[in-house]
Design a protein around this motif. Structure first.
Motif, PDB file in Angstrom:
ATOM      1  N   ASP A  31       0.844  -1.198   0.000  1.00 49.69           N
ATOM      2  CA  ASP A  31       0.000   0.000   0.000  1.00 49.69           C
ATOM      3  C   ASP A  31       0.882   1.253   0.000  1.00 49.69           C
ATOM      4  OD1 ASP A  31      -1.799   2.059   0.470  1.00 49.69           O
ATOM      5  OD2 ASP A  31      -2.188   1.501   2.548  1.00 49.69           O
ATOM      6  N   ASN A  32       1.816   1.331   0.952  1.00 50.32           N
ATOM      7  CA  ASN A  32       2.667   2.523   1.050  1.00 50.32           C
ATOM      8  C   ASN A  32       3.600   2.672  -0.139  1.00 50.32           C
ATOM      9  OD1 ASN A  32       1.599   3.366   3.509  1.00 50.32           O
ATOM     10  ND2 ASN A  32       2.986   2.086   4.690  1.00 50.32           N
ATOM     11  N   SER A  79       3.029   1.680  -3.205  1.00 42.41           N
ATOM     12  CA  SER A  79       2.242   2.119  -4.369  1.00 42.41           C
ATOM     13  C   SER A  79       1.829   3.579  -4.245  1.00 42.41           C
ATOM     14  CB  SER A  79       1.008   1.227  -4.539  1.00 42.41           C
ATOM     15  OG  SER A  79       0.091   1.379  -3.469  1.00 42.41           O
ATOM     16  N   LYS A  80       1.575   4.045  -3.027  1.00 40.38           N
ATOM     17  CA  LYS A  80       1.233   5.456  -2.821  1.00 40.38           C
ATOM     18  C   LYS A  80       2.421   6.352  -3.191  1.00 40.38           C
ATOM     19  CE  LYS A  80      -2.319   5.084   0.774  1.00 40.38           C
ATOM     20  NZ  LYS A  80      -2.630   5.294   2.215  1.00 40.38           N
ATOM     21  N   ALA A  85       2.870   6.421  -6.955  1.00 37.86           N
ATOM     22  CA  ALA A  85       1.908   7.306  -7.619  1.00 37.86           C
ATOM     23  C   ALA A  85       2.305   8.769  -7.451  1.00 37.86           C
ATOM     24  CB  ALA A  85       0.508   7.066  -7.060  1.00 37.86           C
ATOM     25  N   ARG A 132      -1.884   5.876 -10.168  1.00 37.24           N
ATOM     26  CA  ARG A 132      -2.794   6.394  -9.142  1.00 37.24           C
ATOM     27  C   ARG A 132      -3.933   5.406  -8.894  1.00 37.24           C
ATOM     28  NH1 ARG A 132      -7.431   9.801  -9.466  1.00 37.24           N
ATOM     29  NH2 ARG A 132      -7.756  11.044  -7.597  1.00 37.24           N
ATOM     30  N   SER A 164      -2.637   2.252  -7.157  1.00 34.07           N
ATOM     31  CA  SER A 164      -2.448   2.544  -5.734  1.00 34.07           C
ATOM     32  C   SER A 164      -3.766   2.468  -4.979  1.00 34.07           C
ATOM     33  CB  SER A 164      -1.821   3.932  -5.570  1.00 34.07           C
ATOM     34  OG  SER A 164      -1.727   4.286  -4.205  1.00 34.07           O
ATOM     35  N   LYS A 165      -4.811   2.958  -5.606  1.00 35.50           N
ATOM     36  CA  LYS A 165      -6.133   2.885  -4.973  1.00 35.50           C
ATOM     37  C   LYS A 165      -6.541   1.431  -4.766  1.00 35.50           C
ATOM     38  CE  LYS A 165     -10.979   4.175  -5.657  1.00 35.50           C
ATOM     39  NZ  LYS A 165     -11.952   4.830  -6.570  1.00 35.50           N
ATOM     40  N   GLN A 187      -4.805  -0.135  -1.759  1.00 39.47           N
ATOM     41  CA  GLN A 187      -4.969   0.610  -0.507  1.00 39.47           C
ATOM     42  C   GLN A 187      -5.289  -0.316   0.663  1.00 39.47           C
ATOM     43  OE1 GLN A 187      -7.675   3.827  -0.903  1.00 39.47           O
ATOM     44  NE2 GLN A 187      -7.469   4.533   1.196  1.00 39.47           N
TER      45      GLN A 187
END
Length: 555
Positions: free
Chosen positions: A66-67, A69-70, A73, A93, A96-97, A100
């Motif tokens: 999660d982190n 991929s954030k 993005a 983006r 990443s969603k 999450q």
């Protein structure tokens, strides 16, 4: 190898390997651009966008997927270059969603993330064109959904196979691709990214390093796609702080009011971009959904990348007075508070010197073959102390990055949508420091709408375009993005396009000759033009620009 789940470290390895693979093949992707000029840059822009994203996730130890991929993005957003890079950032983006809240994901969860990537890309482009990168990210999601593999390595193999079959069909979706005998460049770039991710899993790569910039970033070719006739005259952008959820109805109304529509929702904020002929009508509909902010309306009627430093983040500026220092030109006034400041993008020492003489504070080296990133432009903005800052992109493929930089800044930044060097020079020429902000914006936008721009370059491959048979090495005369003359002599071609551009009420012809032109031959050509157009003022400058023998404007 078999992977029933992937965590943040594994995802990092996949992305870094994909970045290295795309960098290795970026010139091939560039070669797929339809327009046969020596500046096809889809591969370059996608590679630099992805590299910027990878730099952002370099500290991955102990982070969840999660982190990671954030951060990925975010890095893609800041490093986005050109239209292909902006779309790629939207894909990340969405992915990443989809990731999450996850520490690691299995094949089903990874499939959902790919599908979210497709949704984000399509939502950002109101009228998506099939046969482009959008089609390939959709195919990736579909290929993953069709797969029953729990091993993510096998899943990605099927994603690549399915995406490749869809990519091969893109010429049937876009006639311009079929005529040129190529598949879509952006789609190919995305496929290479997926292939790099698959390769990292297949080979069980445990340690992968992003190659140093000096090893992977080279001077490359960049694109200038065909410009389309402007049907709608105003570019309107704004944010809606939502109070109503009736977004679907709002989108439907936008469809009937303009084109080039982009609507992106982030929590309770909606970002809107549209080209229309009545901005007031757009805003009247928008205000029904909530409070508006950062409203920007541009009158559009009437177009860098430089080598990154090893740290991947330094602004690509060049000192006009002393190139050896490698810093950006900054006027003496720029270090002090003042009312107005200018940032512009240009390539060629002569052209950059012209901007310097006109009082530009920062010149970012770029344009054709070199599209600066959002962060490059934002770094320049942050270094200026001025109440109002104007950005002149001077290239249609840089405008989106400039607008994004303006939105990210807390300063008053106005992007004047100059698409060519002559438009940028005209805009600064008519600027009046004694006038107010809005008056200057209107004056500059009105002035650039009167500028017709042509250029002379050479063909890099055989093709048929705009009804003309083009062979490698032919000299191309281009007016407002369309090939109007194909020949063998740069002066004959330049003479012909000028004759097409001059109208009854034309008053000024400006010629900027490139670094590959012979000065004596240019002077002889200039004498002939002065005899031919004795009632028109002709100005000639040594622009020293690469790739383009001549840049010409008629006003």
């Amino acid at each position: 190898m078999e992977y029933l789940s992937i965590d943040g470290q594994r995802f990092y390895n996949m992305i870094v390997n994909a970045s290295n693979k795309l960098e290795e093949q970026k010139d091939f992707v560039n070669s797929l651009n339809v327009f046969p000029v020596p500046d096809g840059d889809t591969g370059t822009n996608m590679s630099l966008t992805l590299k910027s994203a990878v730099v952002e996730i370099s500290n991955v130890k102990g982070k969840s997927i999660d982190n990671v991929s954030k951060d990925l993005a975010k890095g893609a957003l800041m490093g986005a270059r050109g239209n292909s890079g902006v779309i790629l950032s939207q894909i990340f983006r969405g992915i990443s969603k989809g990731l999450q809240g996850k520490n690691k994901v299995n094949s089903s969860e990874f499939t959902l993330a790919l599908e979210e990537g497709a949704k984000a890309a399509y939502k950002a482009v109101m009228r998506p064109t099939e046969g482009t990168i959008l089609t390939i990210i959709k195919a990736a999601g579909e290929g993953a959904a069709k797969s029953k593999k729990e091993n993510i390595t096998e899943l990605l193999q099927e994603v690549c196979d399915y995406s490749k079959r869809m990519l091969d069909k893109t010429p049937d979706m876009l006639p311009v691709l079929k005529k040129a005998g190529v598949v879509d460049a952006g789609g190919m770039g995305l496929l290479i990214i997926f292939q790099g991710m698959y390769e990292a899993l297949k080979e069980g790569i445990e340690e992968v390093y992003l190659k140093k910039a000096e090893d992977i970033v080279t001077k490359s070719s960049a694109k200038s796609v065909e410009s389309e006739e402007i049907k709608y005259g105003y570019c309107t952008e704004f944010f809606i702080h939502l109070k109503s959820s009736d977004i679907s109805s709002f989108k439907d109304k936008l469809q009937a009011l303009g084109d080039s529509i982009v609507v992106v929702k982030d929590e309770d904020v909606l970002k809107v971009h549209i080209h229309s002929n009545d901005p007031g009508e757009i805003l009247s509909e928008a205000i029904k959904l909530g409070e508006l902010s950062k409203i920007k309306i541009d009158n559009m009627r009437q177009q860098h990348r430089s080598i990154l430093n090893a740290d991947g983040g330094k602004t690509p500026l060049e000192d006009i007075n002393n190139d050896s220092e490698g810093e950006g030109y900054i006027s003496q006034e720029s270090v002090q508070d003042k009312e107005y400041a200018f940032i512009t993008v240009a390539a060629g020492k002569g052209i950059k010197r012209i901007f310097q003489d006109l009082g530009v504070d920062y010149v970012i080296e770029g344009g054709q073959t070199m599209n600066p990133s959002t962060e490059d432009i934002l770094n320049c903005i942050n270094k200026l102390n001025a109440e109002n800052i104007f950005v002149l992109p001077n290239n249609k493929n840089i405008i989106m990055a400039a607008n994004q930089a303006a939105e990210l800044s807390d300063k008053v930044v106005k992007v004047i949508p100059t698409k060519t060097i002559p438009q940028g020079i005209t805009a600064i020429t008519v600027f009046n420091p004694g006038e107010g902000l809005e008056e200057n914006i209107n004056t500059m936008e009105k002035a650039i709408s009167t500028v017709t721009t042509g250029s002379v370059t050479y063909a890099v491959r055989d093709t048929e375009i705009d009804g003309k048979d083009v062979k490698t090495g032919d000299i191309l005369g281009i007016i407002e993005g369309k090939i109007e003359k194909v020949g063998k002599d740069i002066f004959e071609v330049c003479d012909k396009i000028i004759s097409y551009m001059v109208k009854e009420h034309s008053e000024l012809i400006s010629i900027y000759y490139g670094k590959d032109c012979n000065e004596d031959e240019v002077n002889s050509f200039l004498e002939k033009l002065e005899d031919k157009y004795d009632d028109i003022d002709i100005q000639c400058y040594s622009g020293e620009q690469p790739l383009y023998y001549f840049i010409v404007s008629v006003e």
